[in-house]
Enzyme design. Structure first.
Site, PDB file in Angstrom:
ATOM      1  N   ARG A   1      59.563 131.760   2.176  1.00  8.20           N
ATOM      2  CA  ARG A   1      58.532 131.961   1.155  1.00  8.20           C
ATOM      3  C   ARG A   1      58.749 133.239   0.342  1.00  8.20           C
ATOM      4  NH1 ARG A   1      53.824 131.751   4.286  1.00  8.20           N
ATOM      5  NH2 ARG A   1      53.585 133.994   4.067  1.00  8.20           N
TER       6      ARG A   1
ATOM      7  N   TYR B   1      46.665 126.729 -23.539  1.00 13.08           N
ATOM      8  CA  TYR B   1      46.841 125.495 -22.774  1.00 13.08           C
ATOM      9  C   TYR B   1      45.522 125.203 -22.022  1.00 13.08           C
ATOM     10  CZ  TYR B   1      49.302 122.712 -19.128  1.00 13.08           C
ATOM     11  OH  TYR B   1      49.735 121.749 -18.265  1.00 13.08           O
TER      12      TYR B   1
ATOM     13  N   ASP C   1      52.113 133.695 -22.586  1.00 10.15           N
ATOM     14  CA  ASP C   1      52.757 132.436 -22.199  1.00 10.15           C
ATOM     15  C   ASP C   1      53.843 132.162 -23.240  1.00 10.15           C
ATOM     16  OD1 ASP C   1      53.459 129.705 -21.900  1.00 10.15           O
ATOM     17  OD2 ASP C   1      51.485 129.197 -21.089  1.00 10.15           O
TER      18      ASP C   1
ATOM     19  N   LYS D   1      59.334 122.832 -18.696  1.00 10.64           N
ATOM     20  CA  LYS D   1      59.598 122.344 -20.054  1.00 10.64           C
ATOM     21  C   LYS D   1      61.056 122.600 -20.451  1.00 10.64           C
ATOM     22  CE  LYS D   1      55.249 121.450 -19.689  1.00 10.64           C
ATOM     23  NZ  LYS D   1      54.195 122.369 -20.075  1.00 10.64           N
TER      24      LYS D   1
HETATM   25  C1  LIG Z   1      53.005 122.730 -19.468  1.00  5.25           C
HETATM   26  C2  LIG Z   1      52.482 124.066 -19.769  1.00  5.25           C
HETATM   27  C3  LIG Z   1      51.970 124.881 -18.765  1.00  5.25           C
HETATM   28  C4  LIG Z   1      51.821 124.410 -17.340  1.00  5.25           C
HETATM   29  O1  LIG Z   1      53.069 124.214 -16.734  1.00  5.25           O
HETATM   30  P1  LIG Z   1      53.291 123.295 -15.434  1.00  5.25           P
HETATM   31  O2  LIG Z   1      54.683 123.607 -15.066  1.00  5.25           O
HETATM   32  O3  LIG Z   1      53.069 121.890 -15.862  1.00  5.25           O
HETATM   33  O4  LIG Z   1      52.292 123.733 -14.424  1.00  5.25           O
HETATM   34  C5  LIG Z   1      51.553 126.146 -19.107  1.00  5.25           C
HETATM   35  N1  LIG Z   1      51.614 126.597 -20.361  1.00  5.25           N
HETATM   36  C6  LIG Z   1      52.106 125.845 -21.355  1.00  5.25           C
HETATM   37  C7  LIG Z   1      52.156 126.390 -22.743  1.00  5.25           C
HETATM   38  C8  LIG Z   1      52.554 124.558 -21.095  1.00  5.25           C
HETATM   39  O5  LIG Z   1      53.017 123.800 -22.099  1.00  5.25           O
END
Ligand SMILES: *Cc1c(COP(=O)(O)O)cnc(C)c1O
Length: 398
Positions: free
Chosen positions: A62, A115, A187, A214
């Site tokens: 972990r 988001y 983000d 992504k």
């Molecule tokens: C998809 C997304 C998230 C969340 O990510 P996960 O890996 O699906 O938990 C957070 N911020 C943005 C801008 C996203 O597009």
């Protein structure tokens, strides 16, 4: 990898965090499926546990493995950070980074265009005594300054905003927040470090969060997150990650690292195809606007040009307000190549309906037409355009 001259981002994407000497000469690290790490003796056990923030010596799965360390080191170099904490998802990166900062009685500022699951998490902080205030993503400098209270601990932003793509003045916001003692988190999922480095904009944010699910992983086959920290924020964030039990799976870390190696050419292609399609879409009958910061008519274009070096393959299409829900559904159901599904950043094109008004301050999206979010993948541009033309025809005839 050591080198005298500063390496260009393309070279960093290929080599950052790579150390074949550490992995038997092979280019890629092995996938370490690990819980237990064995010590030679109690002296080694004691030494490994002396500083839980220290990385490198194995303690327990972990706390990190060589696979995770390679991914984290790569992302650290790419963002220009001090260290990275990998998490099991992008949302986990967001919640861990926020929880590292907030205490009962705090006030936090969060951009209205975040988001939606981030917003829901921030709303839930009320139960812990933390007040969230959403700010207009177009507010900047002095407007942000006016929102800061004595108890404001943190400002959290996402630029461009999810589904509505407002670009924020990160340099101005970080300057104000740094001067007022407010921490900032950004983000950076849309731009990736290949196109934007928020740790280096203005006074710099304190942490960058990613949904590596992504573009970084890029193949729709993994869920993974990361928090890139500064020297100052790392102990706080790594401490929170340890307390919360945050870690990422071995295969996902490996896929994240592998994805980084091809991020440069993948993003270049996403950018080119998406911009092409966005321009074409903007000229079609029934389309009210296209939300894409790289289009000169976009309200965020000037800031985007100043602070970003490229645009990802994700944009919004606002349809004329006269179209009803059944017409939009007919359009969505008419796509043959674009898949109907969540997420983005993978090789295949996707569409998904968005309803910004459902999670926004009153008035910031009201009166506008139905919105569709488009992710442009690697299919032939001619095929994608034809698919969109067919879907728009279905919208008009429904
Ligand atoms: C998809 C997304 C998230 C969340 O990510 P996960 O890996 O699906 O938990 C957070 N911020 C943005 C801008 C996203 O597009």
């Amino acid at each position: 990898m050591t080198h005298e001259a500063p390496l260009s981002p393309e070279t960093q994407l290929v080599h950052a965090g790579s150390d074949p000497g550490r992995q038997g000469g092979y280019v890629n690290p092995p996938v370490h499926r690990a819980s237990t790490a064995l010590y030679r003796d109690t002296a080694e056990m004691d030494a490994s546990q002396a500083d839980p923030l220290k990385r490198g010596t194995p303690v327990y799965g972990r706390f990190g493995t060589p696979t995770g360390r390679a991914f984290e080191e790569a992302l650290t170099v790419l963002e220009g950070g001090h260290a990275t904490v990998a998490t099991c998802s992008g949302l986990a990166a967001i919640t861990t980074a926020i929880l590292a900062y907030v205490r009962a009685g705090d006030h936090i500022l969060v951009s209205d265009s975040v988001y939606l699951p981030t917003r829901k998490f921030c709303d839930s902080l009320a139960a812990l005594g933390v007040e969230t205030e959403y700010y207009d993503p177009c507010a900047t400098g002095a407007a942000i300054d006016a929102l800061i209270r004595p108890r404001t601990r943190l400002l959290y932003l996402e630029s461009p905003g999810s589904t509505t793509f407002e670009v924020q003045d990160i340099p101005a916001i970080t300057e104000v927040c740094r001067a007022r003692g407010v921490a900032t988190i950004a983000d950076n999922t849309w731009a990736t470090p290949a196109f934007c480095r928020p740790l280096e904009l203005g006074a710099g944010v304190d942490a960058v969060v990613h949904s590596a699910t992504k573009y970084l992983t890029g193949h729709a086959d993994s869920i993974l997150g990361a928090i890139v920290c500064t020297q100052e924020s790392y102990p706080l964030i790594r401490g929170a990650a340890i307390r919360l039990g945050q870690c990422a799976g071995a295969d996902d870390l490996y896929l994240g690292l592998r994805g980084l190696r091809t991020l440069g050419p993948r993003l270049a292609r996403h950018q080119e195809q998406a911009l092409d399609l966005a321009r074409w879409t903007a000229a079609q009958d029934g389309v009210a606007s296209v939300l894409h910061p790289a289009l000169p008519e976009d309200p965020g274009h000037t800031l985007w040009r100043r602070d970003f070096t490229g645009a990802a393959g994700l944009f919004g299409v606002e349809l004329d307000p006269r179209f009803t829900k059944p017409a939009v559904e007919a359009m969505l159901n008419a796509f043959r190549i674009f898949g109907l599904g969540h997420s983005y950043g993978g090789y295949e094109s996707l569409v998904v309906p968005a309803d910004p008004a459902a999670g926004r301050l009153p008035g910031t999206w009201s009166g506008r037409g139905p919105l569709i979010r488009v992710h442009v993948g690697f299919e032939s541009p001619a095929d994608l355009r034809e698919d969109l033309r067919t879907a728009l025809k279905a919208l008009h005839t429904a």
